[in-house]
Design a protein around this motif. Structure first.
Motif: not given
Length: 336
Positions: A125-152
């Motif tokens: 196992d490895d913990y690779l990244a932790l990025r604090p956010l400057t805005f509150p993440v709330k229940a009941g709100e939609w969040y959109r994600f885009r993930v890109e993975v290529a090679g390493d």
């Protein structure tokens, strides 16, 4: 058997193996409009398609093929209000099996952050990244994600932001080189929609790492605002032989690197309008002791990551530079 004779064992194996059809070119669209959709489900919790969304809790669904290597995928997700305000939206990629996969998470509630980890068999196992956010993440709100993975290289975007929140290279990507996309896995009930996967070339993400930067606060403006709001402690009435007053609260603070001489801090006649404000009981350095997480390169990892990051954020939030403060003076005024 064929014509009363048994097939040789190796022929049976070859027949089974050639029956597989690995989909090496990632391509998928799913708006979860079909409630009868069959899911490859992992875990004993809730994981079903209903009312046009994928709904999960304590389980996750797998999409695609274990042969997938380089791809991008998008989806949107929402933690339902049933979680009492907690948000923990989970997804994954290159999921070869239950043990070997990457997991990303968006957390909200008491701690707002985006993280990425690699799960692996037998202590990889490895913990690779932790990025604090400057805005509150709330229940009941939609969040959109885009993930890109290529090679390493892995990049994670939130919403329509031009720069990724996480942009890293995993030097041990060979431990988890390919696999499916996963949605779900959180202890908080979460719904997902509009999953779309498309291929990337292996060199598609070559180039310099670049993440969205957290705005640097104007510390002097913060100091002036906090100093203007500071009020001395009030003891309005003395009663009986013993009157107690809690000293908890906001104190004035002067870091040593801003002092010309100690008299400036010791003598109450010296003006303290240029002092900072610090909450007491608190200290200007991060509390580490045994709760300090392990280190993996420049990132913290281990069970205490949340506490470690909260302490760093607390100290960075002061109106002075805690890294330059080797001594400090506290001052409190009490109006009797």
């Amino acid at each position: 058997m064929m014509n009363g004779k048994k097939w040789p064992a190796f022929l049976c194996f070859l027949f089974w193996a050639t029956g597989l059809s690995a989909q090496e070119t990632p391509s998928l669209k799913n708006d979860f409009g079909q409630s009868a959709t069959a899911l490859l489900r992992i875990g004993r919790g809730e994981c079903l398609v209903t009312d046009g969304v994928l709904r999960t809790k304590d389980a996750y669904a797998c999409f695609g093929d274990t042969a997938w290597r380089n791809y991008q995928f998008t989806f949107r997700a929402m933690a339902t209000p049933a979680g009492n305000g907690d948000v923990h939206i989970c997804a994954g990629f290159r999921a070869n099996n239950r043990d070997d996969r990457y997991i990303l998470g968006l957390k909200g509630g008491s701690f707002n952050a985006l993280y990425l980890e690699r799960m692996g068999f037998m202590g990889t196992d490895d913990y690779l990244a932790l990025r604090p956010l400057t805005f509150p993440v709330k229940a009941g709100e939609w969040y959109r994600f885009r993930v890109e993975v290529a090679g390493d290289r892995m990049r994670i975007f939130l919403g329509d932001e031009a720069l990724p929140r996480i942009d890293i290279r995993d030097p041990n990507a060979s431990l988890c080189p390919q696999g499916r996309v996963t949605l779900g896995g959180s202890y908080v009930e979460t719904v997902y929609d509009d999953l779309e996967v498309s291929p990337l070339k292996e060199n598609a993400l070559d180039g310099q790492l670049k993440e969205a930067q957290t705005p640097v606060p104007d510390k002097e403006r913060l100091r002036r605002a906090e100093r203007a709001a500071y009020q001395p402690l009030q003891l309005a009435k003395v009663s009986g032989a013993r009157t107690e007053l809690s000293l908890d609260g906001n104190w004035l603070f002067r870091p040593g690197y801003e002092l010309r001489d100690n008299d400036e801090a010791i003598l109450p006649s010296r003006d303290d309008r240029s002092w900072h404000v610090m909450h007491v009981p608190d200290f200007w350095n991060p509390s580490r002791v045994w709760l300090h997480g392990e280190k993996y390169k420049s990132e913290s990892k281990g069970a205490s990551d949340k506490y470690y990051q909260e302490e760093i954020d607390r100290c960075k939030g002061y109106s002075f530079d805690y890294t330059r403060t080797n001594i400090g003076w506290y001052r409190q005024w009490i109006e009797l």
